[in-house]
Design an enzyme around this catalytic site. Structure first.
Site, PDB file in Angstrom:
ATOM      1  N   SER A 158       0.797  -1.207   0.000  1.00 47.59           N
ATOM      2  CA  SER A 158       0.000   0.000   0.000  1.00 47.59           C
ATOM      3  C   SER A 158       0.834   1.263   0.000  1.00 47.59           C
ATOM      4  O   SER A 158       1.581   1.534  -0.923  1.00 47.59           O
ATOM      5  CB  SER A 158      -0.925  -0.045   1.209  1.00 47.59           C
ATOM      6  OG  SER A 158      -1.751   1.064   1.235  1.00 47.59           O
ATOM      7  N   LYS A 207      -0.744  -4.179  -3.668  1.00 50.06           N
ATOM      8  CA  LYS A 207      -2.090  -3.664  -3.408  1.00 50.06           C
ATOM      9  C   LYS A 207      -2.164  -2.236  -3.936  1.00 50.06           C
ATOM     10  O   LYS A 207      -1.620  -1.313  -3.355  1.00 50.06           O
ATOM     11  CB  LYS A 207      -2.444  -3.690  -1.927  1.00 50.06           C
ATOM     12  CG  LYS A 207      -3.858  -3.177  -1.669  1.00 50.06           C
ATOM     13  CD  LYS A 207      -4.219  -3.274  -0.201  1.00 50.06           C
ATOM     14  CE  LYS A 207      -5.631  -2.745   0.048  1.00 50.06           C
ATOM     15  NZ  LYS A 207      -5.722  -1.283  -0.134  1.00 50.06           N
ATOM     16  N   ASP A 246      10.574   5.026  -9.901  1.00 55.71           N
ATOM     17  CA  ASP A 246      10.208   5.642 -11.177  1.00 55.71           C
ATOM     18  C   ASP A 246      10.968   6.940 -11.435  1.00 55.71           C
ATOM     19  O   ASP A 246      11.166   7.328 -12.591  1.00 55.71           O
ATOM     20  CB  ASP A 246       8.709   5.920 -11.225  1.00 55.71           C
ATOM     21  CG  ASP A 246       7.891   4.648 -11.461  1.00 55.71           C
ATOM     22  OD1 ASP A 246       8.513   3.571 -11.570  1.00 55.71           O
ATOM     23  OD2 ASP A 246       6.655   4.740 -11.524  1.00 55.71           O
TER      24      ASP A 246
END
Length: 670
Positions: free
Chosen positions: A374, A399, A385
């Site tokens: 999460s 999740k 990223d």
């Protein structure tokens, strides 16, 4: 998994939380994993509130109307009203009809009325008296919500209060983690600054609280409520402790406003290399982390930083954004969310609003594993990223769903999945797809294996009836800022794979049976003294041999033969079923004798693991005993030097060439 939590009960917000199963250390003591509640922000949804008069007010109004009732006036008024508003009635009827037809509202109201009728019939006509309608209501509503996914639930008033405690990380109490072991209530953990400082230790048994005897029938929730109370008051505990000069003793433990820390350890591992263990994401997480980073930066020049997100189940979305922006450049996209709540094709994007606290020249490594979920995955995805750091460890939980918590009348709340979240490169890392349109597997086909997550090769069957299957493979190519390819779906894949020390069948069995916990009691009973002397005795070579003798004595049957109960419970259960089937025959067969030979071989193989797994089991033994003698932070610090994944992170930041090569864009073909 990620969960966005709201500040209950005054507002609602989104939750990002991970695996529901408790996380355990190698010694078998559950480590805290909690969600958190963000400040009021993010998506909001509310049903229109209708204020109705109280019954006594209605009764008085009816009496007043009856006393002044005049038939002629009523008739004249009715005819006049009918003439004036006849057209309005038709128009209003159309409006109501349109309202009920929109988004299936009429069908929802019809089903709600039907559900109420069923509850009423059960209450008035069920064969047994005293039907608990509230329990039936909760069971029915949660069965409905859980058929959608395992994260959408109805919380009653007590559960909503507990969720608020977990998400805010604050409550009035003593700072204990407790569990029931057989007929006893056992202390699993004591927070530093609270119960630990008052003298409570893991392994203590709670016999009395403020003069009230804790019986085997005393519910654990009742014990918890007895420990909690107004900060500034005290609670007297009568405890029993193995290995103590006074086996039974009393302590006066002060109640405080307990702040559950999210940073459980902040330390310098090597010169210029800092380490921070982050356990959750709550209202104060960003401030805690900032304080830790600043303390490391003030002690020496910080060339590298390791952030440990392993076993972090997530928490508040706002907290995840606040943590991530301490690493990534100002203005960088951190995460975006998308769902029907925001409108068709609408997304909500979160960006870093301030310069990073950690210098861009500081090498950054995030440690993750299968229980990193999460909100913790949001931070991992943002760092990966943006090529700000390297992710080391194992693939995360996966999740990518967002829940909001809506306060309901009566103090309860509705936790509902309303959106998915995406990393800066556009990835949704949700690993499982939940469908309520698939008929649940029949009960007789369910497995009886004692597994942690209940996964089978065909997917995950939830007790609620929803079916969880792996999401369709994401074949789209995602890229980091530097052009590195990254994967979508199924969690965050690490840049550098590193696995922990494996847990063998014997070690797992000993953990499940609390063997290390029990041995700590017996060892301390035989080694009384001050903690420093006990720590020296624990380091002796004969400690492991002593534990092996203890463990084998715990698993001997009355005939003095080793039982197979040390082995995997599934295998043990299957052997017992086979043995029962063979013994049901009138005559003993050769097969039943061969089964006993097989059982003996399996026992011998398992007991041989006392040598093959000696290093791991010895660490468990020492951690269990040290848990009674030292603070949690000191115990955690002592385990890092032998942690394979921590060692992998430290070796990576020590190798500049390798670290920066991982973050470079791939070479283009000529």
């Amino acid at each position: 998994a990620a969960l966005v939590v709201v500040n209950l009960p005054s507002a609602n917000s989104a939750l990002c939380m991970g695996p529901p199963t408790p996380r355990r250390s190698r010694s078998g003591i559950p480590r805290r994993g909690k969600s958190a509640v963000p400040k009021p922000s993010g998506p909001r949804f509310r049903l229109p509130k209708v204020t109705l008069p109280q019954p006594e007010e209605l009764l008085e109004s009816v009496k007043d109307a009856a006393a002044t009732f005049r038939p002629l006036q009523v008739l004249t008024g009715f005819v006049l009203a009918l003439m004036l508003v006849g057209g309005s009635i038709v128009a209003t009827g159309r409006i109501v009809g349109d309202f009920l037809a929109e988004d299936g509202r009429g069908e929802v109201i019809e089903r709600a009325i039907l559900f109420g009728a069923i509850l009423g019939d059960v209450q008035s006509a069920y064969v047994e008296k005293g039907v608990d309608v509230d329990r039936l209501f909760q069971t029915g509503v949660n069965a409905m919500l859980n058929s959608l996914d395992p994260y959408s639930t109805y919380e009653n008033a007590r559960q909503a209060e507990d969720l608020n405690v977990r998400t805010t990380g604050r409550y009035g109490g003593v700072g204990l983690t407790i569990a029931r072991s057989g007929d006893e209530v056992v202390v699993l953990g004591a927070l530093e600054g609270y119960a630990f400082d008052a003298g409570v230790r893991p392994g203590d048994r709670i016999n009395e609280i403020d003069g009230v005897l804790i019986k085997s029938s005393t519910p654990l929730d009742e014990v918890k409520e007895m420990l909690r109370g107004e900060p500034g008051t005290g609670v007297e505990l009568v405890l029993s402790r193995g290995g103590s000069p006074k086996p039974v003793f009393s302590l006066l433990v002060p109640r405080k406003l307990v702040r559950l820390p999210d940073v459980s350890l902040c330390t310098v591992m090597r010169p210029g290399v800092g380490y921070i263990k982050l356990d959750g994401f709550s209202e104060g997480t960003a401030e805690e982390l900032a304080q830790g980073i600043e303390s490391l930066q003030s002690s020496a020049e910080l060339s590298s930083l390791v952030i440990d997100l392993r076993d972090n189940p997530g928490g508040l979305l706002d907290a995840a954004v606040s943590v991530a922006q301490q690493f990534v450049p100002q203005g960088t996209e951190i995460v975006s969310t998308s769902g029907r709540l925001y409108g068709e094709d609408a997304t909500l994007t979160y960006r870093s609003s301030r310069p990073p606290l950690v210098s861009p020249s500081t090498k950054l490594v995030l440690l993750v594993n299968g229980n990193t979920a999460s909100a913790a995955e949001i931070v991992s995805g943002a760092v990966q990223d943006t090529d700000r750091g390297v992710v080391v460890g194992q693939r995360t939980f996966g999740k990518g769903l967002v829940q909001v918590v809506e306060p309901l009348p009566g103090g309860g709340s509705l936790k509902l999945t309303v959106a998915k979240y995406f990393t800066p490169s556009g990835r949704c890392i949700q690993a499982l797809s939940y469908s309520s349109n698939v008929r649940p597997a029949p009960a007789e086909s369910e497995t009886d294996e004692d597994t942690e997550d209940g996964f089978e090769s065909s997917g995950r069957t939830l007790s609620s009836g929803s079916i969880a299957k792996p999401v369709a493979k994401d074949t789209k190519v995602y890229s980091t800022i530097h052009g590195r390819p990254v994967q979508g779906g199924g969690g965050i894949a690490p840049d550098v794979v590193s696995v922990p020390m494996p847990i063998g069948a014997l070690e797992r069995s000993l953990l499940q049976r609390g063997a290390f916990f029990k041995y700590a009691d017996e060892w301390l009973q035989r080694h009384k003294g001050v903690p420093t002397a006990q720590e020296r005795a624990l380091a002796q070579e004969d400690t492991y041999r002593d534990f092996v003798q203890f463990a084998r004595s715990q698993f001997l049957n009355k005939k003095g033969e080793d039982q197979l109960t040390l082995q995997d419970p599934t295998l043990n259960r299957q052997l017992k079923l086979l043995e029962k089937a063979l013994n049901s025959k009138e005559e003993k067969t050769r097969s039943s004798k061969q089964l006993q030979v097989l059982r003996k071989l399996l026992v011998d193989e398992e007991l041989a693991q006392f040598q093959t797994q000696k290093e791991a089991i010895l660490l468990d033994v020492r951690e269990a005993v040290l848990g009674r003698l030292t603070s949690p932070s000191i115990r955690l610090r002592s385990t890092l030097s032998t942690d394979p994944q921590v060692i992998a992170a430290l070796n990576l930041v020590a190798d500049d060439s390798r670290y920066y090569q991982i973050l470079q864009s791939p070479a283009r073909p000529s």
